[in-house]
Design a protein around this motif. Structure first.
Motif, mmCIF file in Angstrom:
data_model
loop_
_atom_site.group_PDB
_atom_site.id
_atom_site.type_symbol
_atom_site.label_atom_id
_atom_site.label_comp_id
_atom_site.label_asym_id
_atom_site.label_seq_id
_atom_site.Cartn_x
_atom_site.Cartn_y
_atom_site.Cartn_z
ATOM 1 N N PHE A 249 0.835 -1.195 0.000
ATOM 2 C CA PHE A 249 0.000 0.000 0.000
ATOM 3 C C PHE A 249 0.874 1.251 0.000
ATOM 4 O O PHE A 249 1.951 1.277 0.597
ATOM 5 C CB PHE A 249 -0.912 0.018 1.230
ATOM 6 N N HIS A 250 0.390 2.296 -0.657
ATOM 7 C CA HIS A 250 1.081 3.579 -0.679
ATOM 8 C C HIS A 250 0.159 4.642 -0.097
ATOM 9 O O HIS A 250 -1.038 4.683 -0.407
ATOM 10 C CB HIS A 250 1.485 3.967 -2.103
ATOM 11 N N ALA A 251 0.714 5.505 0.744
ATOM 12 C CA ALA A 251 -0.082 6.582 1.330
ATOM 13 C C ALA A 251 -0.602 7.503 0.231
ATOM 14 O O ALA A 251 0.035 7.678 -0.820
ATOM 15 C CB ALA A 251 0.764 7.366 2.332
ATOM 16 N N GLN A 252 -1.751 8.099 0.484
ATOM 17 C CA GLN A 252 -2.429 8.889 -0.543
ATOM 18 C C GLN A 252 -1.568 10.049 -1.044
ATOM 19 O O GLN A 252 -1.554 10.358 -2.228
ATOM 20 C CB GLN A 252 -3.750 9.424 0.010
ATOM 21 N N ASP A 253 -0.834 10.695 -0.154
ATOM 22 C CA ASP A 253 -0.035 11.863 -0.541
ATOM 23 C C ASP A 253 1.455 11.546 -0.631
ATOM 24 O O ASP A 253 2.295 12.437 -0.518
ATOM 25 C CB ASP A 253 -0.259 12.994 0.472
ATOM 26 N N SER A 254 1.794 10.284 -0.822
ATOM 27 C CA SER A 254 3.209 9.908 -0.866
ATOM 28 C C SER A 254 3.866 10.264 -2.194
ATOM 29 O O SER A 254 5.094 10.277 -2.302
ATOM 30 C CB SER A 254 3.358 8.404 -0.617
ATOM 31 N N GLY A 255 3.060 10.540 -3.224
ATOM 32 C CA GLY A 255 3.611 10.856 -4.533
ATOM 33 C C GLY A 255 3.939 9.635 -5.362
ATOM 34 O O GLY A 255 4.330 9.743 -6.525
ATOM 35 N N ASN A 256 3.791 8.451 -4.772
ATOM 36 C CA ASN A 256 4.092 7.209 -5.481
ATOM 37 C C ASN A 256 2.793 6.630 -6.031
ATOM 38 O O ASN A 256 1.919 6.215 -5.278
ATOM 39 C CB ASN A 256 4.765 6.219 -4.519
ATOM 40 N N LYS A 257 2.663 6.617 -7.370
ATOM 41 C CA LYS A 257 1.468 6.085 -8.007
ATOM 42 C C LYS A 257 1.874 5.041 -9.041
ATOM 43 O O LYS A 257 2.004 5.337 -10.236
ATOM 44 C CB LYS A 257 0.663 7.212 -8.665
ATOM 45 N N PRO A 258 2.114 3.804 -8.590
ATOM 46 C CA PRO A 258 2.541 2.766 -9.532
ATOM 47 C C PRO A 258 1.441 2.434 -10.529
ATOM 48 O O PRO A 258 0.254 2.496 -10.215
ATOM 49 C CB PRO A 258 2.849 1.575 -8.618
#
Length: 299
Positions: A249-258
């Motif tokens: 999982f990636h945090a919503q505001d992490s900037g990481n959008k695989p």
């Protein structure tokens, strides 16, 4: 031992034990997280939000204590080890308080929807338990000694005896010698998993401030249990570790959008061997607080 608590006053009571010292703790104390790492607590404060404890200044400062509660200043440290889960607090500097027993005749509005008035054979319950007090200096490594004391005092061996069997022939089961394990390694589980499989778990109970990566070999344990093969599994023992694949999982505001789904796997090489393999194949390494699980297939 406390109880049964009398209710002649038609109200009920709470029993606590209080340990006071001259330690300047400045409202800070520590409680364990389910018997593992220590969590920093601060009186009348919450880490992530502003707490209004005006209506519950006492109960709002109690925290669950599974095995340890502590406070300290620059030179002295006060620690309590308990042998059962209790509520604990530090309501004044230098003091630790543990809730021993309670009995009430009115609903406290805490969500249970009934009064805390448990009985047995028509009488209130009796609470039994032990507290171990440790007074020490604040030095590197002392908290590691507290963890070792937990295992020795609270998780000591229970011995059971029975009358001799009238059967003349019986089969004995060898118990492995665990004395060669490193001091910070805890044998967490040793039990039958299936008819011909044994579940084995090891834990490095020191945290990253107290210990480092530690390695040991379990070939002798494997042989003592009559092992044919061994495989490492997930913590619950239900899946071979090499098959574990967990969604990342990636945090919503992490900037990481695989663009495609990502998965995480084990961070170490899994152990899998049989009785014909070299002893080096049975080496186990544990990082601080790490638990590894194995299933041994036997005859």
């Amino acid at each position: 031992m406390v109880g049964p608590i009398p209710i002649d006053d038609k109200l009920g009571s709470e029993f606590v034990t209080n340990f006071k010292s001259e330690i300047s703790s400045n409202g800070v104390f520590y409680t364990d997280s389910n018997g593992r790492e220590l969590m920093r607590r601060e009186r009348n404060m919450r880490e992530d939000f502003v707490a209004d404890l005006s209506r519950q200044p006492v109960s709002g400062n109690f925290y669950p204590v599974t095995s340890r509660i502590a406070l300290q200043d620059d030179s002295k440290r006060l620690v309590l080890l308990n042998d059962r889960s209790q509520g604990g607090a530090s309501l004044e500097d230098g003091a630790l308080e543990m809730l021993i027993h309670r009995r009430h005749l009115f609903n406290d509005g805490g969500g249970v929807g009934e009064a805390l008035n448990e009985t047995q054979y028509g009488k209130g319950l009796i609470a039994r338990g032990k507290l171990y007090l440790i007074l020490d200096s604040v030095e590197k490594g002392n908290t590691a000694n507290e963890r070792k004391a937990e295992k020795e005092l609270i998780l000591s061996f229970w011995k059971f005896f029975s009358r001799a069997s009238k059967t003349e022939q019986f089969t004995t089961k060898n118990i492995p010698d665990f004395n060669d394990l490193p001091q910070s390694v805890h044998l967490l589980t040793l039990e039958f998993f299936t008819v011909n499989e044994i579940l084995l778990r090891f834990e490095n109970f020191l945290d990253k401030t107290e210990g480092n990566l530690i390695s040991f070999n379990i070939r002798d344990i494997f042989d003592s249990l009559g092992g044919l093969s061994i495989r490492e599994t997930t913590l619950d023992g239900n899946m071979p570790l090499q098959e574990m694949k967990r969604f990342k999982f990636h945090a919503q505001d992490s900037g990481n959008k695989p663009s495609v789904a990502e998965y995480s796997t084990a961070q170490h090489d899994f152990l899998e061997a049989d009785k014909y393999d070299e002893a080096s194949m049975f080496s186990v390494s544990l990082y601080p607080m790490q638990i590894r699980t194995f299933v041994i297939k036997t005859d």
